[in-house]
Design a protein around this motif. Structure first.
Motif, mmCIF file in Angstrom:
data_model
loop_
_atom_site.group_PDB
_atom_site.id
_atom_site.type_symbol
_atom_site.label_atom_id
_atom_site.label_comp_id
_atom_site.label_asym_id
_atom_site.label_seq_id
_atom_site.Cartn_x
_atom_site.Cartn_y
_atom_site.Cartn_z
ATOM 1 N N GLY A 71 0.792 -1.228 0.000
ATOM 2 C CA GLY A 71 0.000 0.000 0.000
ATOM 3 C C GLY A 71 0.819 1.270 0.000
ATOM 4 N N VAL A 72 1.973 1.228 -0.663
ATOM 5 C CA VAL A 72 2.889 2.373 -0.634
ATOM 6 C C VAL A 72 2.243 3.663 -1.143
ATOM 7 N N PRO A 73 1.550 3.638 -2.291
ATOM 8 C CA PRO A 73 0.973 4.910 -2.759
ATOM 9 C C PRO A 73 -0.052 5.495 -1.804
ATOM 10 N N TRP A 74 -0.739 4.672 -1.050
ATOM 11 C CA TRP A 74 -1.819 5.168 -0.193
ATOM 12 C C TRP A 74 -1.278 5.782 1.087
ATOM 13 N N TRP A 75 -0.383 5.054 1.800
ATOM 14 C CA TRP A 75 0.108 5.662 3.040
ATOM 15 C C TRP A 75 1.071 6.816 2.765
ATOM 16 N N SER A 76 1.810 6.755 1.650
ATOM 17 C CA SER A 76 2.677 7.896 1.325
ATOM 18 C C SER A 76 1.847 9.096 0.871
ATOM 19 N N GLY A 77 0.808 8.840 0.061
ATOM 20 C CA GLY A 77 -0.049 9.941 -0.385
ATOM 21 C C GLY A 77 -0.782 10.602 0.767
ATOM 22 N N LEU A 108 8.882 13.263 9.580
ATOM 23 C CA LEU A 108 8.298 11.946 9.328
ATOM 24 C C LEU A 108 7.980 11.759 7.845
ATOM 25 N N SER A 109 7.472 12.801 7.208
ATOM 26 C CA SER A 109 7.166 12.726 5.781
ATOM 27 C C SER A 109 8.427 12.514 4.953
ATOM 28 N N THR A 110 9.519 13.175 5.325
ATOM 29 C CA THR A 110 10.775 12.996 4.602
ATOM 30 C C THR A 110 11.278 11.563 4.711
ATOM 31 N N VAL A 111 11.205 11.012 5.923
ATOM 32 C CA VAL A 111 11.658 9.628 6.135
ATOM 33 C C VAL A 111 10.802 8.656 5.335
ATOM 34 N N LEU A 112 9.484 8.819 5.396
ATOM 35 C CA LEU A 112 8.594 7.922 4.664
ATOM 36 C C LEU A 112 8.766 8.070 3.155
ATOM 37 N N SER A 113 9.059 9.270 2.696
ATOM 38 C CA SER A 113 9.296 9.473 1.266
ATOM 39 C C SER A 113 10.531 8.707 0.805
ATOM 40 N N VAL A 114 11.583 8.748 1.609
ATOM 41 C CA VAL A 114 12.796 7.997 1.268
ATOM 42 C C VAL A 114 12.507 6.502 1.240
ATOM 43 N N ALA A 116 9.617 5.106 0.631
ATOM 44 C CA ALA A 116 8.800 4.844 -0.560
ATOM 45 C C ALA A 116 9.657 4.818 -1.821
ATOM 46 N N VAL A 117 10.631 5.726 -1.926
ATOM 47 C CA VAL A 117 11.530 5.741 -3.082
ATOM 48 C C VAL A 117 12.290 4.422 -3.171
ATOM 49 N N ILE A 118 12.762 3.921 -2.036
ATOM 50 C CA ILE A 118 13.499 2.657 -2.027
ATOM 51 C C ILE A 118 12.596 1.505 -2.472
ATOM 52 N N ILE A 119 11.353 1.485 -1.978
ATOM 53 C CA ILE A 119 10.429 0.411 -2.350
ATOM 54 C C ILE A 119 10.110 0.460 -3.834
ATOM 55 N N TYR A 120 9.858 1.651 -4.366
ATOM 56 C CA TYR A 120 9.589 1.785 -5.805
ATOM 57 C C TYR A 120 10.776 1.295 -6.625
ATOM 58 N N SER A 121 11.984 1.684 -6.231
ATOM 59 C CA SER A 121 13.177 1.309 -6.989
ATOM 60 C C SER A 121 13.388 -0.201 -6.969
ATOM 61 N N VAL A 122 13.251 -0.813 -5.796
ATOM 62 C CA VAL A 122 13.429 -2.262 -5.695
ATOM 63 C C VAL A 122 12.355 -2.992 -6.487
ATOM 64 N N ASP A 123 11.118 -2.522 -6.401
ATOM 65 C CA ASP A 123 10.018 -3.169 -7.107
ATOM 66 C C ASP A 123 10.224 -3.099 -8.633
ATOM 67 N N LEU A 159 8.811 9.662 -9.413
ATOM 68 C CA LEU A 159 9.144 11.077 -9.616
ATOM 69 C C LEU A 159 8.368 11.966 -8.645
ATOM 70 N N PHE A 160 7.074 11.675 -8.453
ATOM 71 C CA PHE A 160 6.278 12.454 -7.497
ATOM 72 C C PHE A 160 6.848 12.328 -6.089
#
Length: 205
Positions: A71-77, A108-114, A116-123, A159-160
């Motif tokens: 659920g990365v897009p939902w909790w990050s969004g 907290l948003s900065t940490v979660l964004s990082v 999320a970026v890692i999860i997107y890249s690995v996926d 990118l977002f």
């Protein structure tokens, strides 16, 4: 509290120096924060959060990968929208308490964004685009188009999220600098009157 006694025994309560200083510093704090334009940053974060959640909808109709399972897009969004709303509130109600809340949420948003970026890249590295296998009609297989769509959407979400990481980091820097400059005045209170008051002793005749 400063007190002045005149010759007719009238007691004059002067302005409290700390109260005046607190008012001046609060006005300076508000001006400093508004120079950083937290409202513009907050609106940008709200828009990014809504775009992340809306752009992720097509992923539910393609191959389900770790991005959807977690659920990365939902909790990050939702986190982006939350920190944006707090930044907008800070622009309207500029206090040290609101600044501290906004700073914590931004960190907290900065940490979660990082994350999320890692999860997107690995996926995206684990699930590349499927090769084009020609069917009898001469077109590629459905799996090729599905994985291609999934990768394109994930690239947009990445990118977002990178943009959100940069905005949150900038907001954290601005808020931390303002808290360091004005934090020493957060303990002052308005317990004393801010305008002079005259206390006339009772007539003893």
């Amino acid at each position: 509290m400063a007190v002045a006694v005149s010759r007719d025994l009238t007691v004059q309560v002067l302005e409290d120096v700390n109260a005046v200083k607190l008012t001046d510093r609060q006005q300076a704090l508000r001006a400093a924060i508004q120079r950083g334009e937290p409202k513009c940053l907050g609106v940008s974060q709200v828009m990014l959060g809504l775009m992340v959640m809306s752009y992720s909808i097509p992923l539910h109709f393609t191959e389900i990968t770790e991005v959807i399972r977690m659920g990365v897009p939902w909790w990050s969004g939702l986190m982006f929208v939350t920190v944006g709303v707090v930044a907008i509130i800070l622009d309207k109600h500029c206090t040290m308490k609101t600044l501290q809340v906004c700073l914590m949420v931004s960190v907290l948003s900065t940490v979660l964004s990082v994350v999320a970026v890692i999860i997107y890249s690995v996926d995206m590295s684990k699930h590349p685009v499927a090769p084009c296998v020609k069917t009898l009609r001469g077109s590629c297989s459905n799996k090729h188009y599905a994985t291609r769509l999934s990768r394109g959407v994930k690239s947009s979400l990445l990118l977002f999220t990178l943009a959100q990481t940069a905005i949150s980091a900038v907001l954290c820097f601005l808020l931390f600098r303002q808290r360091r400059n004005f934090g020493q005045y957060s303990s002052l209170t308005h317990d004393t009157p801010s305008t002079p008051q005259a206390l006339i002793p009772p007539d003893q005749n």
